[in-house]
Enzyme design. Structure first.
Site, PDB file in Angstrom:
ATOM      1  N   CYS A 195       0.843  -1.088   0.114  1.00 36.07           N
ATOM      2  CA  CYS A 195       0.129   0.023   0.003  1.00 36.07           C
ATOM      3  C   CYS A 195       1.025   1.108   0.065  1.00 36.07           C
ATOM      4  CB  CYS A 195      -1.012  -0.183   1.153  1.00 36.07           C
ATOM      5  SG  CYS A 195      -1.704   1.381   1.355  1.00 36.07           S
TER       6      CYS A 195
ATOM      7  N   CYS B  44      -5.221   6.417  -3.431  1.00 34.37           N
ATOM      8  CA  CYS B  44      -4.469   5.202  -3.337  1.00 34.37           C
ATOM      9  C   CYS B  44      -2.976   5.222  -4.024  1.00 34.37           C
ATOM     10  CB  CYS B  44      -5.312   4.242  -4.244  1.00 34.37           C
ATOM     11  SG  CYS B  44      -4.320   2.576  -4.454  1.00 34.37           S
TER      12      CYS B  44
END
Length: 269
Positions: free
Chosen positions: A74, A215
């Site tokens: 991530c 993101c």
């Protein structure tokens, strides 16, 4: 009753619960993590990360999606855990944290940190992307016309019109579950050119199963596909830099905002 100290961070609205397990690992279950991340019954977050010990590194990053399952890399999480290490007082070598995550080693650097406001700017070194790994996918019947690549997590990037009113959740969920192209599922990024030469990006995230405000691996994928590293997301703006060699995209760096939102304790039943 035991209580779990936690910190709540966000990277451009992509929010996470962070836990320091260097000295005490509570070994949270999938159910416990999902409960902590739940937006009605828990703290509320797109994911949970643990900061642990790792030989040869400043720390290990382990990322769990909001469904409680172990996730892949991530990007915003990596930037937030860099800020977390700074807040914890972990020494950085020449101002850079060297840590290991799902997809290998990363370098995180605090560019700015405003102690009075608990927010800053963090740059994260991302994985090198081979040109051979970028796959063009066109399927008129299924409405696919974009690129698939892995920037630490899998992403399918597709250009659309009128992104502000686009059904990101509905269309993102449909594409995410097209097993014939994405047998393990994928994150889905929808893009459109914006003002001032920026690229507007909205992302449906696998594991969260919803649109997130930003993101990190997604905006990185979009920058590489389009060549535009000036990214606009719902939660804030990013800069992605890289060096194209003809065979790969190297020296990939993701820069954007990070904030410490609050701290607390979670009861371990």
């Amino acid at each position: 009753m035991n209580k779990l100290p936690f910190y709540k961070f966000d990277g451009a609205g992509n929010d996470f619960v962070l836990v320091d397990i260097r000295h005490n690992d509570p070994h949270l279950s999938t159910e416990q993590i999902a409960r902590i991340c739940h937006r009605r019954y828990g703290v509320g977050a797109d994911g949970l990360m643990t900061l642990g010990n790792a030989d040869g590194y400043d720390f290990e990053m382990r990322y769990y999606n909001s469904d409680g399952r172990l996730g892949s890399m991530c990007g915003n999480g990596g930037r937030c855990i860099t800020a977390f290490a700074h807040v914890l007082g972990i020494p950085a070598q020449d101002g850079v944290y060297h840590f290991v995550g799902y997809d290998g080693s990363h370098d995180g650097k605090m560019i700015v940190w405003q102690e009075e406001n608990l927010l800053g700017i963090v740059t994260l070194g991302m994985k090198e992307i081979s040109c051979d790994e970028i796959r063009k996918i066109e399927d008129e019947e299924l409405g696919l016309n974009g690129y698939f690549l892995d920037t630490g997590s899998p992403h399918f990037v597709q250009r659309v019109s009128d992104l502000a009113h686009f059904d990101v959740v509905g269309e993102g969920r449909r594409i995410r579950n097209l097993a014939q192209y994405f047998p393990e599922g994928t994150n889905v990024d929808f893009i459109e050119d914006a003002e001032n030469g920026m690229l507007d990006v909205r992302t449906y995230e696998r594991g969260v199963e919803d649109e997130t405000w930003a993101c990190g691996t997604g905006v990185t994928a979009c920058a590489i596909v389009t060549g535009n590293g000036k990214i606009k997301s719902k939660g804030g703006d990013f800069r992605v830099s890289f060096v194209p060699t003809g065979k790969a995209f190297t020296q990939v760096k993701l820069t954007g905002p990070v904030a410490l939102d609050f701290t607390g304790e979670w009861p371990l039943f």
